[in-house]
Design a protein around this motif. Structure first.
Motif, mmCIF file in Angstrom:
data_model
loop_
_atom_site.group_PDB
_atom_site.id
_atom_site.type_symbol
_atom_site.label_atom_id
_atom_site.label_comp_id
_atom_site.label_asym_id
_atom_site.label_seq_id
_atom_site.Cartn_x
_atom_site.Cartn_y
_atom_site.Cartn_z
ATOM 1 N N LEU A 43 0.814 -1.217 0.000
ATOM 2 C CA LEU A 43 0.000 0.000 0.000
ATOM 3 C C LEU A 43 0.849 1.269 0.000
ATOM 4 C CD1 LEU A 43 -2.864 -1.156 2.411
ATOM 5 C CD2 LEU A 43 -2.902 -1.062 -0.082
ATOM 6 N N GLY A 44 2.112 1.147 0.410
ATOM 7 C CA GLY A 44 2.940 2.349 0.452
ATOM 8 C C GLY A 44 4.098 2.334 -0.538
ATOM 9 N N VAL A 45 4.107 1.366 -1.452
ATOM 10 C CA VAL A 45 5.234 1.222 -2.383
ATOM 11 C C VAL A 45 5.423 2.476 -3.240
ATOM 12 C CG1 VAL A 45 5.922 0.027 -4.520
ATOM 13 C CG2 VAL A 45 5.315 -1.312 -2.495
ATOM 14 N N ASN A 46 4.312 3.030 -3.715
ATOM 15 C CA ASN A 46 4.380 4.236 -4.539
ATOM 16 C C ASN A 46 3.495 5.320 -3.916
ATOM 17 O OD1 ASN A 46 4.169 6.234 -6.442
ATOM 18 N ND2 ASN A 46 3.815 4.864 -8.181
ATOM 19 N N PRO A 47 4.115 6.260 -3.196
ATOM 20 C CA PRO A 47 3.323 7.257 -2.457
ATOM 21 C C PRO A 47 2.569 8.245 -3.347
ATOM 22 C CG PRO A 47 5.691 7.373 -1.885
ATOM 23 C CD PRO A 47 5.561 6.426 -3.029
ATOM 24 N N SER A 48 2.817 8.210 -4.661
ATOM 25 C CA SER A 48 2.068 9.126 -5.522
ATOM 26 C C SER A 48 0.711 8.525 -5.922
ATOM 27 C CB SER A 48 2.867 9.473 -6.781
ATOM 28 O OG SER A 48 2.847 8.402 -7.702
ATOM 29 N N LEU A 49 0.443 7.286 -5.479
ATOM 30 C CA LEU A 49 -0.843 6.647 -5.757
ATOM 31 C C LEU A 49 -1.723 6.730 -4.519
ATOM 32 C CD1 LEU A 49 0.520 3.278 -7.248
ATOM 33 C CD2 LEU A 49 0.024 5.399 -8.495
ATOM 34 N N PHE A 50 -3.033 6.581 -4.725
ATOM 35 C CA PHE A 50 -3.902 6.379 -3.576
ATOM 36 C C PHE A 50 -4.433 4.954 -3.624
ATOM 37 C CE2 PHE A 50 -8.152 6.557 -1.502
ATOM 38 C CZ PHE A 50 -7.658 6.620 -0.207
#
Lengths: 135, 281
Positions: free
Chosen positions: B71-78
């Motif tokens: 859930l936190g791999v790509n912080p630009s996603l929600f």
């Protein structure tokens, strides 16, 4: 449950999923947690928000009314890598940040306007499991 | 009130499978949640790539998110995670501060057609009938955007039957429905273990098992042949919990995707797993 999440949630019962909006908060206890502000993240996420649903959620939870329509932001200027934008836009993005990401429902329930099912929320976690008769 | 002369209805079958999964999947994950979570912190490379390649601002789901390690791999996603296990959803939510809630993959609480992507990593192999496995793919696909130009995409991972070179040694002739034991390490709370002990834990927890399992199998058949090695060393043996798995044959996930109304745009085999990227057809 953050308010941003609530914007992407509906009743688990298939026949309720075409009804908009199906879920309302009831007996909600809110919490606020400060998190890092990223104007760029909010700029990117804004197009994906269901604005009428967000207006409704904000109203249900007792927040001041949101603008009638989804705010249109001007493209970020060259060199503005963080997407800060104008002072006015930054104020708006901060407000959205506070509402969507820093505010969460810690306990209460989500109630379906269509089938009446209530989904409990405790310790910030909603439970969307259905009783067998609704499956 | 009339009585049903044929008690074996589809509904009854469905119910039986639900009860079976509750016992052999959901209950186990709730019990082992902290220990399981402590061994699950490294993202798998293909999943990580899939998430990193998503455009900033994309909105996605992790169906069966476990402790939320993706859930936190790509912080630009929600991303919103759901899991059937409250224990795991709690760890994702409270310990790792992700948006994780409790839901069944067959009854997802999301509006249809709104998501840019979904992942479901090592989850749908826990469904115990072909119909329920197809239904799981259908349920995930239903959440995705359907625009022809740029449809939403789902990355699904399942455990492969073909893993001759793994410690488990299954091959294409092995039974597809099995129990896989989890040896609960006592005293191993949610603390992340160091690299070395992590490796040892992994060797212990997924002990080889050759037993077959199925919701309709009798108890003798479904008994897992599991004798954890460290029992000899420990004064008190660590408890063993068996999880039900369906092991996918080559091509099976793709066939399920098509039956579920999807189209496979990319697929592969990686480290004993089959994976596929699926779009709504």
């Amino acid at each position: 449950m953050k308010l941003l999440t609530a914007n992407f949630i509906t009743c688990s019962v298939k026949s309720c999923q075409s009804v908009t909006p199906a879920l309302s908060f009831r007996d909600a206890e809110l919490a606020r947690e400060e998190i890092d502000f990223s104007p760029l993240f909010l700029r990117n996420i804004l197009p994906r928000i269901d604005w009428p649903l967000l207006q409704r959620t904000a109203k249900e939870l007792g927040f001041p009314a949101l603008p009638e329509t989804k705010p249109e932001l001007s493209p970020i200027a060259e060199g503005d890598e963080e997407g800060v934008g104008s002072e006015e836009e930054q104020k708006l993005l901060k407000e959205l940040h506070s509402l969507l990401l820093e505010t969460s429902v810690q306990s209460g329930k989500l109630v379906c306007a269509n089938c009446g099912h209530e989904y409990p929320i405790s310790q910030g976690i909603a439970n969307f499991l259905l009783p067998n008769h609704l499956v | 009130m009339s009585t049903d002369s044929n008690p074996i209805t589809t509904e009854a079958e469905e119910k039986k499978e639900e009860v079976y999964e509750a016992e052999h999947v959901h209950k186990v994950y709730d019990i082992i949640a902290p220990h399981f979570s402590a061994t699950r912190y490294k993202p798998w490379p293909i999943v990580e790539r899939f998430l990193r390649e998503m455009p900033a601002g994309s909105v996605g789901l992790d169906v069966g998110c476990g402790n939320g390690k993706y859930l936190g791999v790509n912080p630009s996603l929600f991303m919103i995670g759901t899991d059937r296990s409250r224990g795991l959803a709690s760890i994702a939510n409270h310990e790792f501060k992700h948006e994780a809630h409790v839901a069944d993959a067959l009854d997802l609480p999301h509006p249809p057609g709104r998501f840019d992507f979904a992942i479901s990593i090592a989850v749908i192999h826990h469904f115990s009938s072909p119909e329920r496995r197809v239904q799981a793919v259908r349920s995930i696909l239903a959440t995705l955007r359907t625009d022809k130009e740029n449809p939403g995409r789902a990355l699904i991972y399942v455990w492969a039957l073909e893993q001759k070179n793994s410690r488990r040694g299954w091959d294409e002739n092995s039974p597809q429905d099995v129990f896989v034991p989890w040896v609960l390490q006592k005293g191993n709370k949610s603390k992340q273990p160091k690299e070395k002990s992590q490796k040892q834990a992994k060797n212990l927890v997924e002990t080889e098992v050759k037993a077959t399992a199925s919701p309709s199998g009798d108890s003798a058949q479904t008994r897992a042949a599991c004798e954890p090695e460290e029992e000899k060393k420990e004064a008190e043996p660590n408890p063993v919990y068996n999880r039900y798995y369906h092991l996918y044959k080559q091509g099976e996930l793709g066939a399920d995707a098509v039956e579920a109304g999807g189209k496979v745009i990319e697929a592969g085999y990686e480290k004993d797993n089959h994976w596929a990227i699926i779009i709504p057809a």
